[in-house]
Design an enzyme around this catalytic site. Structure first.
Site, PDB file in Angstrom:
ATOM      1  N   GLU A 252      22.928 -40.472 -48.954  1.00  0.00           N
ATOM      2  CA  GLU A 252      23.570 -39.969 -50.180  1.00  0.00           C
ATOM      3  C   GLU A 252      24.495 -38.806 -49.846  1.00  0.00           C
ATOM      4  O   GLU A 252      25.599 -38.698 -50.409  1.00  0.00           O
ATOM      5  CB  GLU A 252      22.509 -39.484 -51.181  1.00  0.00           C
ATOM      6  CG  GLU A 252      21.476 -40.537 -51.569  1.00  0.00           C
ATOM      7  CD  GLU A 252      20.242 -40.538 -50.691  1.00  0.00           C
ATOM      8  OE1 GLU A 252      20.388 -40.404 -49.453  1.00  0.00           O
ATOM      9  OE2 GLU A 252      19.138 -40.697 -51.229  1.00  0.00           O
TER      10      GLU A 252
ATOM     11  N   CYS B  16      15.868 -38.257 -52.153  1.00  0.00           N
ATOM     12  CA  CYS B  16      14.902 -37.175 -51.949  1.00  0.00           C
ATOM     13  C   CYS B  16      15.343 -35.936 -52.742  1.00  0.00           C
ATOM     14  O   CYS B  16      16.435 -35.913 -53.328  1.00  0.00           O
ATOM     15  CB  CYS B  16      14.787 -36.843 -50.461  1.00  0.00           C
ATOM     16  SG  CYS B  16      16.206 -35.942 -49.817  1.00  0.00           S
TER      17      CYS B  16
END
Ligand SMILES: O=c1[nH]c(=O)n([C@H]2C[C@H](O)[C@@H](COP(=O)(O)O)O2)cc1CO
Ligand SMILES: [Zn+2]
Length: 157
Positions: free
Chosen positions: A80, A103
């Site tokens: 990401e 996360c």
């Protein structure tokens, strides 16, 4: 008459995320991400890998070792984060397609980059405390989320 068996937008974008994940050198978890703006244009893609200049063969890929310095964790850039850093256009209002739920650290980056939707496949770490922290921030930031099935288009063996 037009072809009927074309893939949907979701299949297309998660397929791009899955294809990106195939570039990962991580032996245990390969993650891919694809950022899509409100015009349905792909504006950034990424996978989990080492920062530029850090050689894949010179850094550890272990999950556990005597010291954390000899594991992959201090070094890997998450999919990401790479997708956000690679973005070629304004990320505000966009969606991120990811093969694994983000996360807590990636969630902070997602929030700060103005991404408004998370579309994911796996949430294999959903029982962990850091996942709970990520989820809490996502809700507070009013980001929507939905889980979709893995695309049949790209398979990882
Ligand atoms: O959001 C994420 N994005 C991401 O790219 N990763 C990467 C980091 C590591 O290379 C790998 C996780 O490794 P492991 O499953 O062995 O702990 O996945 C891990 C997460 C955690 O959910
Ligand atoms: Zn992350």
């Amino acid at each position: 008459m037009k072809r009927q068996k074309y893939i949907s937008w979701d299949e297309y974008f998660i397929g791009v995320a899955q294809l990106s994940a195939l570039r990962s050198k991580d032996p245990s978890t390969q993650v891919g991400a694809c950022i899509v703006n409100t015009d349905k244009r792909i504006i950034g893609i990424g996978y989990n890998g080492l920062p530029s200049g850090c050689e894949d063969d010179e850094f550890p890929w272990e999950r556990e070792n005597k010291s954390i310095v000899d594991t992959k964790y201090p070094y890997v850039v998450h999919a990401e984060a790479n997708a956000i850093l690679n973005a070629t256009r304004e990320t505000k209002g966009s969606s991120i397609y990811v093969t694994l739920f983000p996360c807590n650290e990636c969630m902070k980056l997602i929030i700060q980059s103005g991404i408004k939707e998370i579309v994911y496949v796996s949430d294999k770490y959903s029982e962990t405390d850091l996942h709970k922290a990520a989820f809490k921030m996502m809700k507070a930031a009013n980001i929507s989320y939905r889980q979709i099935n893995a695309s049949e288009v790209v398979k990882n063996d």
